[in-house]
Design a protein around this motif. Sequence first.
Motif, PDB file in Angstrom:
ATOM      1  N   GLY A  67      14.445   0.637   2.411  1.00 40.38           N
ATOM      2  CA  GLY A  67      13.513   0.342   1.330  1.00 40.38           C
ATOM      3  C   GLY A  67      12.697  -0.906   1.579  1.00 40.38           C
ATOM      4  O   GLY A  67      11.724  -1.164   0.865  1.00 40.38           O
ATOM      5  N   LYS A  68      13.087  -1.680   2.591  1.00 42.24           N
ATOM      6  CA  LYS A  68      12.347  -2.888   2.946  1.00 42.24           C
ATOM      7  C   LYS A  68      11.808  -2.823   4.377  1.00 42.24           C
ATOM      8  O   LYS A  68      11.704  -3.829   5.066  1.00 42.24           O
ATOM      9  N   VAL A  69      11.491  -1.613   4.820  1.00 40.16           N
ATOM     10  CA  VAL A  69      10.789  -1.417   6.092  1.00 40.16           C
ATOM     11  C   VAL A  69       9.393  -0.901   5.778  1.00 40.16           C
ATOM     12  O   VAL A  69       9.227   0.081   5.040  1.00 40.16           O
ATOM     13  N   ASN A  70       8.394  -1.574   6.320  1.00 36.06           N
ATOM     14  CA  ASN A  70       7.002  -1.147   6.185  1.00 36.06           C
ATOM     15  C   ASN A  70       6.637  -0.291   7.391  1.00 36.06           C
ATOM     16  O   ASN A  70       6.874  -0.706   8.532  1.00 36.06           O
ATOM     17  N   PHE A  71       6.070   0.875   7.141  1.00 36.17           N
ATOM     18  CA  PHE A  71       5.701   1.799   8.216  1.00 36.17           C
ATOM     19  C   PHE A  71       4.181   1.954   8.280  1.00 36.17           C
ATOM     20  O   PHE A  71       3.529   2.224   7.269  1.00 36.17           O
ATOM     21  N   TRP A  72       3.648   1.784   9.475  1.00 33.81           N
ATOM     22  CA  TRP A  72       2.242   2.055   9.741  1.00 33.81           C
ATOM     23  C   TRP A  72       2.171   3.036  10.905  1.00 33.81           C
ATOM     24  O   TRP A  72       3.188   3.315  11.560  1.00 33.81           O
ATOM     25  N   ARG A 105       5.576   1.724   0.912  1.00 27.62           N
ATOM     26  CA  ARG A 105       5.580   0.997   2.184  1.00 27.62           C
ATOM     27  C   ARG A 105       5.265   1.911   3.373  1.00 27.62           C
ATOM     28  O   ARG A 105       5.280   1.461   4.513  1.00 27.62           O
ATOM     29  N   VAL A 106       5.028   3.186   3.120  1.00 30.60           N
ATOM     30  CA  VAL A 106       4.684   4.128   4.191  1.00 30.60           C
ATOM     31  C   VAL A 106       3.170   4.325   4.158  1.00 30.60           C
ATOM     32  O   VAL A 106       2.628   4.946   3.244  1.00 30.60           O
ATOM     33  N   HIS A 107       2.497   3.797   5.164  1.00 31.46           N
ATOM     34  CA  HIS A 107       1.033   3.764   5.173  1.00 31.46           C
ATOM     35  C   HIS A 107       0.504   4.804   6.158  1.00 31.46           C
ATOM     36  O   HIS A 107       0.497   4.582   7.375  1.00 31.46           O
ATOM     37  N   THR A 108       0.085   5.940   5.629  1.00 29.47           N
ATOM     38  CA  THR A 108      -0.421   7.021   6.475  1.00 29.47           C
ATOM     39  C   THR A 108      -1.946   7.010   6.490  1.00 29.47           C
ATOM     40  O   THR A 108      -2.594   6.544   5.551  1.00 29.47           O
ATOM     41  N   MET A 109      -2.513   7.516   7.552  1.00 33.33           N
ATOM     42  CA  MET A 109      -3.965   7.648   7.666  1.00 33.33           C
ATOM     43  C   MET A 109      -4.421   8.907   6.935  1.00 33.33           C
ATOM     44  O   MET A 109      -3.699   9.913   6.899  1.00 33.33           O
ATOM     45  N   ALA A 110      -5.596   8.849   6.361  1.00 34.75           N
ATOM     46  CA  ALA A 110      -6.085   9.958   5.540  1.00 34.75           C
ATOM     47  C   ALA A 110      -6.267  11.233   6.352  1.00 34.75           C
ATOM     48  O   ALA A 110      -6.665  11.201   7.521  1.00 34.75           O
ATOM     49  N   ALA A 111      -5.965  12.352   5.709  1.00 33.15           N
ATOM     50  CA  ALA A 111      -6.185  13.667   6.311  1.00 33.15           C
ATOM     51  C   ALA A 111      -7.616  14.126   6.036  1.00 33.15           C
ATOM     52  O   ALA A 111      -8.291  13.615   5.133  1.00 33.15           O
ATOM     53  N   SER A 112      -8.067  15.114   6.788  1.00 32.89           N
ATOM     54  CA  SER A 112      -9.460  15.555   6.681  1.00 32.89           C
ATOM     55  C   SER A 112      -9.780  16.219   5.344  1.00 32.89           C
ATOM     56  O   SER A 112     -10.945  16.253   4.928  1.00 32.89           O
ATOM     57  N   ASP A 113      -8.755  16.730   4.654  1.00 31.32           N
ATOM     58  CA  ASP A 113      -9.003  17.380   3.370  1.00 31.32           C
ATOM     59  C   ASP A 113      -8.747  16.459   2.186  1.00 31.32           C
ATOM     60  O   ASP A 113      -8.698  16.908   1.039  1.00 31.32           O
ATOM     61  N   ALA A 127      -8.960  -1.021   4.967  1.00 26.84           N
ATOM     62  CA  ALA A 127      -8.777  -1.700   3.694  1.00 26.84           C
ATOM     63  C   ALA A 127      -7.297  -1.845   3.354  1.00 26.84           C
ATOM     64  O   ALA A 127      -6.865  -2.873   2.801  1.00 26.84           O
ATOM     65  N   GLU A 128      -6.507  -0.831   3.699  1.00 22.71           N
ATOM     66  CA  GLU A 128      -5.069  -0.889   3.429  1.00 22.71           C
ATOM     67  C   GLU A 128      -4.400  -1.966   4.280  1.00 22.71           C
ATOM     68  O   GLU A 128      -3.536  -2.711   3.804  1.00 22.71           O
ATOM     69  N   LEU A 129      -4.814  -2.057   5.532  1.00 28.92           N
ATOM     70  CA  LEU A 129      -4.306  -3.121   6.396  1.00 28.92           C
ATOM     71  C   LEU A 129      -4.666  -4.492   5.835  1.00 28.92           C
ATOM     72  O   LEU A 129      -3.829  -5.407   5.785  1.00 28.92           O
ATOM     73  N   ALA A 130      -5.902  -4.649   5.426  1.00 30.29           N
ATOM     74  CA  ALA A 130      -6.365  -5.932   4.901  1.00 30.29           C
ATOM     75  C   ALA A 130      -5.632  -6.304   3.618  1.00 30.29           C
ATOM     76  O   ALA A 130      -5.290  -7.479   3.401  1.00 30.29           O
TER      77      ALA A 130
END
Length: 267
Positions: A67-72, A105-113, A127-130
């Motif tokens: 619960g305290k691991v950030n994922f990119w 904390r799970v930061h995924t990149m946007a999908a095309s849809d 923006a999410e990184l910033a």
Amino acid sequence: MSSNVRITLHPSFEVLAATTAARLITRLLDVQSERGEATVVLTGGSVGIATLREVAKSPAHLAVDWGKVNFWFGDDRFVPAGSADRNCLQAAEALLDHVPVDPSRVHTMAASDTVDGLEEAVAQYAAELAAAAQTEWENDDASPAQAPAFPRFDVLLLGLGPDAHIASLFPEMAGIRTKGVSVVGVRNSPKPPPLRVSLTLEVINSAQEIWLVAAGADKAAAVGLGLAGANAVQVPASGARGINKTMWLLDQTAAAKVPGALMRGEH
């Protein structure tokens, strides 16, 4: 080759994945012990996803406070959300669905849809990184005068293509040349699918530790060139350098063209 570069050999793909998983669990525990939370950047590819499966299988993973691991993610394919090509979907199936992560904390990149075009996906992830960097900056008494454009990455995992690409930064293409931004959109990728989102090399190299993980004879030439210090525009893997450590985690076949002097640490 910089003195903070380490090469570790493993006898097989299976041992490489299991050992990298154990190493990752240990690193997350160490960082959480020091700072309370940890941040890892995940990669796709056969070894990257196999490593995540091994993390989920290991009894030691229960010691991590997930619960305290950030994922990119270092990159992802710009395809629909349900596509099996999505690195984030593969990572979820291998690990993230099996441990008690904090979804925020799970930061995924946007999908095309889910967005209106590749550039919007790039802008959203930047923006999410910033925003994450701003939060870190506000909570750090020893922070610099101005918030950075991306957060601290404790471990950044990278796969390696036979052409020596890392993330979705391909030889001679615009992505590997891009500076001054954190995220880049990739068009006409030489490896399908053609549209991708990727961290830039500048952001990749902000990681405290970079782990390049490669297996198979088809990676041997790329590994050899990457470790020989070739120009990063032609050989993107050669440009990956962590702040504190850069590790090349290889099976025997992937290491076949590494010069003997490098294997002996003569650099």
